[in-house]
Design a protein around this motif. Structure first.
Motif, PDB file in Angstrom:
ATOM      1  N   LYS A  40       0.821  -1.215   0.000  1.00 51.59           N
ATOM      2  CA  LYS A  40       0.000   0.000   0.000  1.00 51.59           C
ATOM      3  C   LYS A  40       0.851   1.259   0.000  1.00 51.59           C
ATOM      4  CE  LYS A  40      -3.921  -2.151   0.373  1.00 51.59           C
ATOM      5  NZ  LYS A  40      -4.807  -2.232  -0.747  1.00 51.59           N
ATOM      6  N   ALA A  41       2.133   1.111   0.352  1.00 54.84           N
ATOM      7  CA  ALA A  41       3.019   2.275   0.438  1.00 54.84           C
ATOM      8  C   ALA A  41       4.454   1.832   0.214  1.00 54.84           C
ATOM      9  CB  ALA A  41       2.898   2.927   1.822  1.00 54.84           C
ATOM     10  N   VAL A  42       5.280   2.784  -0.176  1.00 57.62           N
ATOM     11  CA  VAL A  42       6.712   2.538  -0.312  1.00 57.62           C
ATOM     12  C   VAL A  42       7.440   3.767   0.242  1.00 57.62           C
ATOM     13  CG1 VAL A  42       6.798   3.409  -2.688  1.00 57.62           C
ATOM     14  CG2 VAL A  42       8.568   1.867  -1.886  1.00 57.62           C
ATOM     15  N   ARG A  43       8.465   3.526   1.007  1.00 62.17           N
ATOM     16  CA  ARG A  43       9.236   4.624   1.580  1.00 62.17           C
ATOM     17  C   ARG A  43      10.064   5.293   0.488  1.00 62.17           C
ATOM     18  NH1 ARG A  43      11.368   2.942   7.491  1.00 62.17           N
ATOM     19  NH2 ARG A  43       9.413   2.039   8.195  1.00 62.17           N
ATOM     20  N   PHE A  44      10.201   6.596   0.592  1.00 61.60           N
ATOM     21  CA  PHE A  44      11.032   7.312  -0.369  1.00 61.60           C
ATOM     22  C   PHE A  44      12.468   6.808  -0.320  1.00 61.60           C
ATOM     23  CE2 PHE A  44       8.120  11.243  -0.436  1.00 61.60           C
ATOM     24  CZ  PHE A  44       7.466  10.776  -1.555  1.00 61.60           C
ATOM     25  N   SER A  45      12.951   6.441   0.859  1.00 63.54           N
ATOM     26  CA  SER A  45      14.325   5.942   0.964  1.00 63.54           C
ATOM     27  C   SER A  45      14.482   4.627   0.196  1.00 63.54           C
ATOM     28  CB  SER A  45      14.734   5.762   2.423  1.00 63.54           C
ATOM     29  OG  SER A  45      13.871   4.859   3.084  1.00 63.54           O
ATOM     30  N   THR A  46      13.463   3.790   0.209  1.00 65.39           N
ATOM     31  CA  THR A  46      13.491   2.536  -0.543  1.00 65.39           C
ATOM     32  C   THR A  46      13.432   2.822  -2.035  1.00 65.39           C
ATOM     33  OG1 THR A  46      12.422   1.347   1.268  1.00 65.39           O
ATOM     34  CG2 THR A  46      12.333   0.320  -0.910  1.00 65.39           C
ATOM     35  N   LEU A  47      12.547   3.714  -2.433  1.00 67.07           N
ATOM     36  CA  LEU A  47      12.432   4.095  -3.836  1.00 67.07           C
ATOM     37  C   LEU A  47      13.745   4.710  -4.328  1.00 67.07           C
ATOM     38  CD1 LEU A  47      10.588   4.247  -6.297  1.00 67.07           C
ATOM     39  CD2 LEU A  47       9.742   6.437  -5.439  1.00 67.07           C
ATOM     40  N   ASP A  48      14.356   5.530  -3.501  1.00 66.79           N
ATOM     41  CA  ASP A  48      15.647   6.142  -3.830  1.00 66.79           C
ATOM     42  C   ASP A  48      16.704   5.068  -4.053  1.00 66.79           C
ATOM     43  OD1 ASP A  48      17.551   8.496  -3.911  1.00 66.79           O
ATOM     44  OD2 ASP A  48      18.347   7.442  -2.153  1.00 66.79           O
ATOM     45  N   ALA A  49      16.772   4.089  -3.158  1.00 65.34           N
ATOM     46  CA  ALA A  49      17.770   3.028  -3.270  1.00 65.34           C
ATOM     47  C   ALA A  49      17.528   2.172  -4.519  1.00 65.34           C
ATOM     48  CB  ALA A  49      17.748   2.153  -2.019  1.00 65.34           C
ATOM     49  N   ILE A  50      16.265   1.896  -4.830  1.00 63.17           N
ATOM     50  CA  ILE A  50      15.939   1.115  -6.026  1.00 63.17           C
ATOM     51  C   ILE A  50      16.358   1.881  -7.277  1.00 63.17           C
ATOM     52  CG2 ILE A  50      14.025   0.243  -7.431  1.00 63.17           C
ATOM     53  CD1 ILE A  50      12.625  -0.484  -4.758  1.00 63.17           C
ATOM     54  N   CYS A  51      16.026   3.168  -7.321  1.00 59.29           N
ATOM     55  CA  CYS A  51      16.384   3.982  -8.486  1.00 59.29           C
ATOM     56  C   CYS A  51      17.898   4.090  -8.655  1.00 59.29           C
ATOM     57  CB  CYS A  51      15.752   5.367  -8.389  1.00 59.29           C
ATOM     58  SG  CYS A  51      13.961   5.347  -8.645  1.00 59.29           S
TER      59      CYS A  51
END
Length: 71
Positions: A40-51
């Protein structure tokens, strides 16, 4: 509706889910849940690391689709 396109980016980069999970520092299960849209949600820090790991933009992974377009 937000559609997760992580599988497409992984395929383009020829990277396995487990390899990305290790680089990003999250479990295979959590990354798999994200890939299949079960979160339902994703942390910006996780999205940053994935990118960073995939050398991509958030828009390469997340796509907005109008619910009416789906019908």
């Amino acid at each position: 509706m937000i559609v997760v396109r992580l599988d497409r980016v992984l395929a383009d980069r020829k990277m396995a889910l487990g390899e990305l999970a290790e680089i990003v520092g999250i479990s295979n299960v959590n990354l798999s849940n994200l890939k299949t849209g079960k979160v339902k949600a994703v942390r910006f820090s996780t999205l940053d690391a994935i990118c960073k790991a995939l050398n991509c933009q958030p828009a390469d992974i997340l796509e907005y689709q109008d619910d009416e377009e789906m019908n």
